[in-house]
Scaffold this motif. Structure first.
Motif, PDB file in Angstrom:
ATOM      1  N   THR A  69     -28.781 -23.252  54.139  1.00 47.42           N
ATOM      2  CA  THR A  69     -30.130 -22.797  54.463  1.00 47.42           C
ATOM      3  C   THR A  69     -31.132 -23.530  53.576  1.00 47.42           C
ATOM      4  OG1 THR A  69     -29.930 -20.980  52.904  1.00 47.42           O
ATOM      5  CG2 THR A  69     -29.374 -20.510  55.203  1.00 47.42           C
ATOM      6  N   LEU A  70     -32.274 -23.850  54.147  1.00 43.73           N
ATOM      7  CA  LEU A  70     -33.328 -24.529  53.386  1.00 43.73           C
ATOM      8  C   LEU A  70     -33.937 -23.623  52.325  1.00 43.73           C
ATOM      9  CD1 LEU A  70     -35.498 -26.708  55.809  1.00 43.73           C
ATOM     10  CD2 LEU A  70     -34.193 -27.457  53.830  1.00 43.73           C
ATOM     11  N   ASP A  71     -34.120 -22.360  52.654  1.00 44.62           N
ATOM     12  CA  ASP A  71     -34.819 -21.471  51.726  1.00 44.62           C
ATOM     13  C   ASP A  71     -33.981 -21.079  50.509  1.00 44.62           C
ATOM     14  OD1 ASP A  71     -33.124 -19.933  53.287  1.00 44.62           O
ATOM     15  OD2 ASP A  71     -34.589 -18.370  53.714  1.00 44.62           O
ATOM     16  N   THR A  72     -32.656 -20.906  50.683  1.00 45.85           N
ATOM     17  CA  THR A  72     -31.820 -20.443  49.571  1.00 45.85           C
ATOM     18  C   THR A  72     -30.733 -21.430  49.150  1.00 45.85           C
ATOM     19  OG1 THR A  72     -30.249 -19.346  51.045  1.00 45.85           O
ATOM     20  CG2 THR A  72     -32.134 -18.035  50.265  1.00 45.85           C
ATOM     21  N   ASN A  73     -30.589 -22.523  49.874  1.00 48.66           N
ATOM     22  CA  ASN A  73     -29.514 -23.500  49.641  1.00 48.66           C
ATOM     23  C   ASN A  73     -28.126 -22.866  49.728  1.00 48.66           C
ATOM     24  OD1 ASN A  73     -31.347 -25.589  49.263  1.00 48.66           O
ATOM     25  ND2 ASN A  73     -31.510 -25.167  47.076  1.00 48.66           N
ATOM     26  N   GLN A  74     -28.003 -21.815  50.517  1.00 50.06           N
ATOM     27  CA  GLN A  74     -26.731 -21.115  50.677  1.00 50.06           C
ATOM     28  C   GLN A  74     -25.823 -21.904  51.618  1.00 50.06           C
ATOM     29  OE1 GLN A  74     -27.099 -17.260  52.475  1.00 50.06           O
ATOM     30  NE2 GLN A  74     -24.907 -16.912  52.520  1.00 50.06           N
ATOM     31  N   PHE A  75     -24.581 -22.140  51.202  1.00 48.29           N
ATOM     32  CA  PHE A  75     -23.547 -22.760  52.033  1.00 48.29           C
ATOM     33  C   PHE A  75     -23.228 -21.789  53.160  1.00 48.29           C
ATOM     34  CE2 PHE A  75     -19.275 -23.460  53.451  1.00 48.29           C
ATOM     35  CZ  PHE A  75     -18.973 -24.789  53.256  1.00 48.29           C
ATOM     36  N   ILE A  76     -23.400 -22.239  54.405  1.00 46.16           N
ATOM     37  CA  ILE A  76     -23.078 -21.359  55.523  1.00 46.16           C
ATOM     38  C   ILE A  76     -21.999 -21.927  56.430  1.00 46.16           C
ATOM     39  CG2 ILE A  76     -25.263 -20.118  55.543  1.00 46.16           C
ATOM     40  CD1 ILE A  76     -26.198 -21.912  57.785  1.00 46.16           C
ATOM     41  N   GLY A  77     -21.608 -23.184  56.197  1.00 42.69           N
ATOM     42  CA  GLY A  77     -20.536 -23.733  57.009  1.00 42.69           C
ATOM     43  C   GLY A  77     -20.496 -25.241  56.981  1.00 42.69           C
ATOM     44  N   LEU A  78     -19.760 -25.768  57.952  1.00 39.10           N
ATOM     45  CA  LEU A  78     -19.570 -27.212  58.088  1.00 39.10           C
ATOM     46  C   LEU A  78     -19.812 -27.617  59.536  1.00 39.10           C
ATOM     47  CD1 LEU A  78     -16.176 -27.440  56.183  1.00 39.10           C
ATOM     48  CD2 LEU A  78     -18.375 -28.293  55.326  1.00 39.10           C
ATOM     49  N   THR A  79     -20.290 -28.811  59.717  1.00 43.31           N
ATOM     50  CA  THR A  79     -20.358 -29.435  61.032  1.00 43.31           C
ATOM     51  C   THR A  79     -19.903 -30.866  60.844  1.00 43.31           C
ATOM     52  OG1 THR A  79     -21.709 -29.763  63.021  1.00 43.31           O
ATOM     53  CG2 THR A  79     -22.772 -30.211  60.911  1.00 43.31           C
ATOM     54  N   GLY A  80     -19.547 -31.526  61.916  1.00 45.80           N
ATOM     55  CA  GLY A  80     -19.115 -32.903  61.767  1.00 45.80           C
ATOM     56  C   GLY A  80     -18.703 -33.524  63.079  1.00 45.80           C
ATOM     57  N   PHE A  81     -18.292 -34.779  62.966  1.00 43.98           N
ATOM     58  CA  PHE A  81     -17.802 -35.502  64.123  1.00 43.98           C
ATOM     59  C   PHE A  81     -16.949 -36.673  63.662  1.00 43.98           C
ATOM     60  CE2 PHE A  81     -21.045 -38.350  62.937  1.00 43.98           C
ATOM     61  CZ  PHE A  81     -20.980 -39.517  63.698  1.00 43.98           C
ATOM     62  N   TYR A  82     -16.209 -37.233  64.609  1.00 44.87           N
ATOM     63  CA  TYR A  82     -15.493 -38.468  64.327  1.00 44.87           C
ATOM     64  C   TYR A  82     -15.480 -39.323  65.576  1.00 44.87           C
ATOM     65  CZ  TYR A  82     -11.070 -37.359  66.704  1.00 44.87           C
ATOM     66  OH  TYR A  82     -10.111 -37.088  67.642  1.00 44.87           O
ATOM     67  N   CYS A  83     -15.343 -40.602  65.370  1.00 45.95           N
ATOM     68  CA  CYS A  83     -15.330 -41.560  66.467  1.00 45.95           C
ATOM     69  C   CYS A  83     -13.950 -41.549  67.114  1.00 45.95           C
ATOM     70  CB  CYS A  83     -15.660 -42.958  65.937  1.00 45.95           C
ATOM     71  SG  CYS A  83     -15.502 -44.251  67.168  1.00 45.95           S
ATOM     72  N   GLN A  84     -13.870 -41.101  68.358  1.00 47.95           N
ATOM     73  CA  GLN A  84     -12.610 -41.156  69.089  1.00 47.95           C
ATOM     74  C   GLN A  84     -12.323 -42.574  69.558  1.00 47.95           C
ATOM     75  OE1 GLN A  84     -12.808 -38.421  72.412  1.00 47.95           O
ATOM     76  NE2 GLN A  84     -11.782 -36.823  71.231  1.00 47.95           N
ATOM     77  N   SER A  85     -13.372 -43.303  69.930  1.00 50.51           N
ATOM     78  CA  SER A  85     -13.212 -44.669  70.427  1.00 50.51           C
ATOM     79  C   SER A  85     -14.511 -45.445  70.219  1.00 50.51           C
ATOM     80  CB  SER A  85     -12.852 -44.659  71.919  1.00 50.51           C
ATOM     81  OG  SER A  85     -12.908 -45.969  72.455  1.00 50.51           O
ATOM     82  N   VAL A  86     -14.433 -46.509  69.434  1.00 53.29           N
ATOM     83  CA  VAL A  86     -15.599 -47.369  69.237  1.00 53.29           C
ATOM     84  C   VAL A  86     -15.930 -48.077  70.553  1.00 53.29           C
ATOM     85  CG1 VAL A  86     -16.486 -49.404  68.029  1.00 53.29           C
ATOM     86  CG2 VAL A  86     -15.164 -47.700  66.775  1.00 53.29           C
ATOM     87  N   ALA A  87     -14.913 -48.617  71.230  1.00 58.82           N
ATOM     88  CA  ALA A  87     -15.129 -49.370  72.467  1.00 58.82           C
ATOM     89  C   ALA A  87     -15.746 -48.499  73.559  1.00 58.82           C
ATOM     90  CB  ALA A  87     -13.808 -49.966  72.957  1.00 58.82           C
ATOM     91  N   GLU A  88     -15.324 -47.243  73.642  1.00 57.94           N
ATOM     92  CA  GLU A  88     -15.833 -46.349  74.670  1.00 57.94           C
ATOM     93  C   GLU A  88     -17.012 -45.509  74.188  1.00 57.94           C
ATOM     94  OE1 GLU A  88     -12.475 -44.200  76.202  1.00 57.94           O
ATOM     95  OE2 GLU A  88     -11.518 -46.034  76.897  1.00 57.94           O
TER      96      GLU A  88
END
Length: 178
Positions: A69-88
């Motif tokens: 959170t911006l107001d409290t800097n509280q850790f609330i979770g994770l998000t992310g991604f990864y490249c399954q295919s550069v060509a596609e």
């Protein structure tokens, strides 16, 4: 260090001080009920170090980012991604939030920021997301971000001896900016 901002959140690279919150998230059986049986601490620690190392698109590794959170800097979770295919030009997305953060729109808000950044930075053509059919909250997040259900993979994932159907969602980058 990567930092993305929304109205309410900062989405940033994992740092050493995130270990306890990272461990709590990955070891909670309720949060992981549709993902996996929680791993032993040493396995979670290895994941943490991998996620806190420098990352590059196409590495085959997840780019995991802390949601706070911006107001409290509280850790609330994770998000992310990864490249399954550069060509596609295809990337898979994911997110995991602490129970106290469920139902507040944080997963949707952080995922939208991540998708916007990935489109601009890596020219991703298509994003994919998967969730257990029973995980209605995760399905809502993907749908709010514009993902469409593309299919259901029957009894695709086995967690603790229980088979789950898996929903496959897709979002074309061009659809995001219509």
């Amino acid at each position: 260090m990567l930092e993305l901002y929304t109205d309410r959140l900062r989405v940033r690279s994992v740092k050493d001080s995130d270990w306890h919150a990272f461990y709590a998230l990955h070891s909670d059986p309720q949060i992981n009920q549709y993902v996996r049986i929680p791993d032993p601490e040493e396995v979670i620690r290895q994941k943490f170090f991998q996620h806190s190392e420098s990352w590059f698109y196409g590495s085959g590794n997840w780019c995991s980012l802390v949601i706070e959170t911006l107001d409290t800097n509280q850790f609330i979770g994770l998000t992310g991604f990864y490249c399954q295919s550069v060509a596609e030009q295809r990337a898979e997305v994911g997110y995991m939030l602490a129970k106290s953060a469920h139902g507040k729109g944080y997963a949707t808000e952080s995922l939208q920021a991540l998708i916007d950044w990935a489109c601009l930075s890596f020219n991703v053509h298509k994003f994919v997301g998967h969730c257990a059919k029973e995980n209605h909250g995760s399905a809502r997040v993907l749908q709010k971000c514009g993902f469409q259900l593309e299919g259901i993979l029957r009894e695709q994932v086995n967690i603790g001896g229980h088979w789950f159907d898996e929903c496959a969602y897709g979002l074309l980058a061009a659809e995001r900016y219509r």
